[in-house]
Structure formats: structure tokens, C-alpha cells
Design a protein around this motif. Structure first.
Motif: not given
Ligand code: G1P
Length: 273
Positions: A173-175, A203-206, A217-218
Motif C-alpha cells: 500500500r502507499l499513500v 495516471l490517465r485514470h488517477t 504516488t496515487d
């Protein structure tokens, strides 16, 4: 935007501020070249044309230096040869994830390294090389991490991982920028990454995250649903080149590696205390 470095960064891109005798961005370019990376895409904000000038050949300057017998001629000529440089302008500061996405066309369908030049890591094996060594073993994304005290953890991306080898974690997991009580560990992401090209789709869906920005990160957290991601605890000393004191410490660290500068600095510092 270099706000912590104002007024230094008002007219000069922060990437061109000096670490002893070289700009931050040159150190980053040298790190990539030494790691065998031959193409570099610089994602820059508007008004940073000076970065293009810096990496562009300047035959007239080289000629003048050679004619005058200056030892700087070779050093100046070497800068544009460090890589095949291209530049992409990020018109608005929409986040690190957005900046990486802007390099998608330049990079294409292959793994790539990402360097945030204001994170400086000094070690005989560079940070990028350390990540590449892990990448060659696991063939997945590898992020650089280091232990950070709890009171500063909210300034970073933070990982939760399972150790798979000495200093290597598989990430669960990362936040991004968690409040200290919600941080999954004390392992913070440092500005070095090896990323798989599938990160672009992620990234296109972030959606925008911390600070309303599209966070790398997301994007990596989304990618984690599809493929394993690793973290490597960096060896070496890290300096925060995004702050005046961090830049000064980095300069001292580099200068102290040169015997002549070290001797002069020692005398100066002794007289100053
Ligand atoms: C960025 C990243 C963060 C990382 C940090 C390292 O944050 O978003 O995950 O820990 O770099 O320096 P920034 O410093 O741009 O806020």
C-alpha cells in the motif's frame, strides 16, 4: 515552483541553483548518464527556458574557452553530450503524476527512470543505479525510500511493504502525504523511481489527490492493483535541495569530497565557530 527557495528561484529555475560547482539538474543528468540511460525528457514549468539553454551546445563559448586555454572547455562541452535531451512544458502545476504523464510520448513503451533533481543523494553507487540493480532482479517498478522521523512523514509519499530482501520491500500500500497517525510506516518515498510504462495508463485514470494535484504516488497505487511494485531503501546521504539549508548542506558535502576545498573549508569553519 520552488516556493521554499524564494527569492533565489524568482528568476532562476531552482534546478539551476548550485550544489558547490554544478547546478542540481546537471548532477541529476550525470547520475542518469552514469547509469547508462541515453535519453532524457525534462518536464519543465513555463519560464524555465534557461534549462534548455543549459543543455544546449554552445560552440562559441567552447571555442573561446579553448582559445584561452581554459580547463573548463571540456567540462562545458560535456554537458549536452550527457544524453539526448528533449523538453516538455507542463503549462500548469497539476502535480507530479501529471508531469510524468506529460513525458509519455517521449518515453514510449519501455521502463524508465524518474528523477526529482531537488532530492540529492550522495553515495558511490548513485540512487538511480541502486534502483536499477533491484529492477534487474525483480523486473517491476522500484521506488526509492528512506526512513523519516514521524514529525516530517506528512511531507512524503509513504509505503507499507513486506521485506523480500535486505533493504528491498514489496509494496502492499502507499499513500501520499498522510497525517503522522495514518502513516503506514516510517519509509518515505525519495525522488527516484524506476517505472513500468503501464504507469501512464494508471495516471490517465488517477483523480486529483493530496493538495488537489494528480499525484504520482496515487498512480502507482492504481498500478499496484495490476502488477507488483518494490521499494529500495537507499544507501547514502540525502539532502533536500528544495530548501536553502538543504542546498547549503549539499554544497558542503560535495565540497568536502575535494581534498583542496576540504582543507580550506576546515580552516574557514574552524575560524567561524
Ligand atoms: C514528491 C512526491 C512524494 C515524495 C517526494 C520526495 O512530493 O509526491 O511522494 O515523497 O516528492 O521528495 P513533493 O516534494 O513534490 O511535494
Amino acid at each position: 515552483m520552488g516556493t521554499r527557495l524564494l527569492p533565489l528561484s524568482k528568476a532562476v529555475p531552482k534546478e539551476l541553483l548550485p550544489v558547490f560547482h554544478k547546478p542540481l539538474v546537471q548532477l541529476a543528468a550525470e547520475e542518469l548518464a552514469e547509469a547508462g540511460i541515453e535519453e532524457t525528457v525534462l518536464v519543465v514549468s513555463p519560464g524555465k527556458r534557461a534549462l534548455e539553454t543549459f543543455f544546449h551546445p554552445d560552440p562559441q563559448l567552447e571555442q573561446t574557452l579553448r582559445t584561452s586555454g581554459s580547463q573548463q572547455a571540456d567540462a562545458v562541452a560535456a554537458i549536452p553530450r550527457l544524453s539526448r535531451f528533449s523538453f516538455v512544458e507542463q503549462a500548469q502545476p497539476l502535480g507530479l503524476g501529471h508531469a510524468v504523464l506529460m513525458a509519455a510520448d517521449g518515453i514510449g513503451d519501455e521502463p524508465f527512470a524518474t528523477v526529482l533533481p531537488d532530492d540529492m543523494v550522495l553515495h558511490h553507487t548513485s540512487a538511480t543505479q541502486q534502483l536499477l540493480d533491484v529492477f534487474h532482479h525483480y523486473r517491476g517498478c522500484v521506488l526509492a525510500v528512506e526512513e523519516v522521523p514521524a514529525e516530517r512523514i506528512n511531507q512524503y509519499g509513504v509505503i507499507d511493504g513486506t521485506q523480500v530482501a535486505e533493504g528491498v520491500f514489496r509494496i502492499n500500500r502507499l499513500v501520499e502525504k498522510p497525517p503522522p497517525e495514518e502513516a503506514p510506516s516510517n519509509l518515505a518515498i525519495v525522488g527516484r523511481y524506476i517505472l513500468m510504462p503501464q504507469i501512464f495508463e494508471a495516471l490517465r485514470h488517477t483523480p486529483p489527490g493530496a493538495k488537489g494535484e494528480i499525484q504520482l504516488t496515487d498512480g502507482i497505487a492504481l498500478l499496484l492493483e495490476k502488477q507488483p511494485v518494490y521499494a529500495c531503501v537507499l544507501q547514502g546521504r540525502r539532502h533536500d535541495g528544495g530548501s536553502p539549508l538543504g542546498l547549503l548542506k549539499a554544497s558542503l558535502d560535495v565540497a568536502l569530497q575535494d581534498p583542496q576545498s576540504k582543507a580550506e573549508l576546515k580552516d574557514f569553519l574552524a575560524s567561524a565557530f
